[in-house]
Motif scaffolding. Structure first.
Motif: not given
Length: 253
Positions: A66-67, A90-95, A160-163
């Motif tokens: 799931d990306i 810390l609240r993070i939105l990641f993909r 390899g993660l985008i925040l």
């Protein structure tokens, strides 16, 4: 061979072909990507996008990722510059990056968020918070948040993660720590002032005794006696007798 037998064999052949064809197809839904694992060559570098794709049955297997951006909260307890405990969530939105999926699956696995995010979040927060006092965590919150965002984004990119979004949610312990520090400082100052006042008062009293001698002591005794007499005069159960006289009290038999 009878006609019915031919139909039976034909039906069996169609079923086998259909089963093979079905096992050779896989679907990738919207917002997902697939990585192919080959039993002989391992994880392939090609990432499959949305739609229907072919693979070699029993030899290859699709690994679906799931990306889409997903939220995650990571609580961390760390120490500030002045050695106060600070509780930060810390609240993070990641993909994940699509082209990094083969590497992520090879080195980390499908549960990459459980393994990577708590580790790098803990590492970055401890490094940043240690540069600020507990009170500065409140007064300079925007600076702290910006520095955490920059360093955490850079650290996540190596995996390899985008925040997409980072926010500091809670710092109640930091606020309490600042309050306790300020309260302790005020109490310390009050104690110093009180000690200085007591010292000055003792000096003045000693000087008064030196100048007035026993007269000051007698004056204090008279003042104390006058205060006691005033308080007793307000009571109805107290009778004053003039010096040298007696009063006969008639008590009922």
């Amino acid at each position: 061979m009878s006609f019915l037998s031919k139909i039976g064999y034909l039906g069996l052949g169609v079923a086998l072909v259909g089963g093979v064809a079905q096992s050779a197809l896989y679907n990738v839904d919207g917002g997902h990507r697939a990585v192919i694992f080959d039993r002989f060559r391992g994880v392939q570098d090609i990432v499959s996008g949305e739609g229907t794709h072919f693979l070699i049955p029993w030899v290859q297997k699709p690994i679906i990722f799931d990306i889409r951006s997903r939220p995650r909260s990571v609580p961390v307890v760390t120490g500030s510059k002045d050695l106060q405990n600070v509780n930060v969530t810390l609240r993070i939105l990641f993909r994940p990056k699509a082209d990094a999926l083969p590497n992520i699956y090879t080195n980390v696995g499908l549960d990459y968020d459980e393994r990577i995010l708590p580790s790098i979040t803990n590492e970055v927060l401890k490094a940043v918070v240690a540069q600020f006092d507990a009170s500065e965590m409140i007064t300079q919150r925007e600076i702290v948040s910006h520095r955490v965002s920059e360093e955490l984004t850079e650290r996540a990119a190596t995996f390899g993660l985008i925040l997409d979004d980072i926010s500091l949610v809670a710092q109640q312990d930091a606020e309490r720590a600042r309050y306790l520090v300020e309260k302790a400082e005020m109490m310390r100052q009050a104690a110093v002032i009180s000690a200085e006042g007591d010292s000055e008062g003792a000096k003045l009293l000693a000087l008064a005794f030196k100048e007035a001698g026993e007269g000051l002591v007698e004056l204090r005794k008279l003042e104390a006696a006058e205060d006691i007499a005033y308080q007793l005069s307000a009571s109805r159960n107290v009778t004053y007798l003039p010096a040298g006289q007696q009063t006969l009290l008639s008590l009922p038999q």
